[in-house]
Design an enzyme around this catalytic site. Sequence first.
Site, short mmCIF file in Angstrom:
data_model
loop_
_atom_site.label_atom_id
_atom_site.label_comp_id
_atom_site.label_asym_id
_atom_site.label_seq_id
_atom_site.Cartn_x
_atom_site.Cartn_y
_atom_site.Cartn_z
N HIS A 132 0.84 -1.20 0.00
CA HIS A 132 0.00 0.00 0.00
C HIS A 132 0.88 1.25 0.00
CE1 HIS A 132 -3.48 2.55 1.22
NE2 HIS A 132 -2.55 3.24 1.85
N GLU A 133 1.82 1.30 0.92
CA GLU A 133 2.70 2.47 1.02
C GLU A 133 3.63 2.58 -0.18
OE1 GLU A 133 2.14 4.74 3.09
OE2 GLU A 133 0.77 3.63 4.40
#
Length: 344
Positions: free
Chosen positions: A17-18
């Site tokens: 996600h990051e």
Amino acid sequence: MNIILALVIFSIIILFHELGHFLLAKYNDVKVNEFCLGLGPTLVGFTKGETKYSLKLLPFGGACMMEGEDEDSADDRSFNHKTVWQRFSIVAAGPIFNFIMAFAFSLIVVACVGFDRPVLTDVMEGYPAQEAGLLPGDEIVKLGSKRIHLYREVSFYTYFHAGEPVEVTYQRDGQKYETVLTPMYDKESGRYLFGFYGAAGRTKGNVLQTIQYGVYEVKYWICTTVESLGQLVTGHVSVNDLSGPVGIVKTIGDTYTQTRSEGMFYVMLSMMNMCILLSANLGVMNLLPIPALDGGRLVFLIIESVRKKRFDPNKEGALNFVFLMLLMVLMVVIMFNDIRKLMM
């Protein structure tokens, strides 16, 4: 072992996600101050170029900290100096990467074990399906306005629409038929049932079908998450019914225990299924229009594109911080509920 597996799965999902935020920030020439896994004090870290990469004490969460993201900055490469659509792409990349990850794992699972077609294997005597004339071999293609691609979608439809009559479209010998079924309450299972069985096994397809049903698998989990949120908003489920990290760790542990006797291959597939579920769930949750979440930031950016004027970054940052604290309180409540359930 359960905790280790859970930490590995959480870490993979959060990092991906990051990574979405990180890659789009770099692509748009935004300065990234820190890229970290976890929250709280730094355990270990190193700096490469202008970015610090670190591992934090608390193992849940992560961040891609960009210059000028939550405060005003005079740096030309700060987040707040980029165009609306550049910032929009950076913020949206996190949830999108979660869906990409869920799709990648879905491809592997579907390629290995196939998919559960919504084809009936048997019809229960005295139940609505038999009375309506459905037969083994019929394929459910639509419930109401909802297209059906997997048999699990039928089960979840009856769960979310318990006792409601529904127009069922099914296919037999290449022809489509329609009927209306009202689920009957079954005391033994405590559920409303149409009165048929399906998905006795899984079907393996060609490359195109694998891609197609990989998409359907992700769609299934996204729709399930959205439906569950709708049930929460309408009061059909409460906060006490939600699961947080503790509950997820237990679920991962139970899944591992149930599949380890079948060998590491099935353990890996089960863990991939957990990744699909959690990654799709995280993608949806992050798109909610709530400050502190990616969805809230996207709302600010959409409003900015309409107003042609940006919100005060300091005020926006303060609002994000307040909602972040509220979300942390909610997580603590959910965690204590999970612990209470374990002790019951």
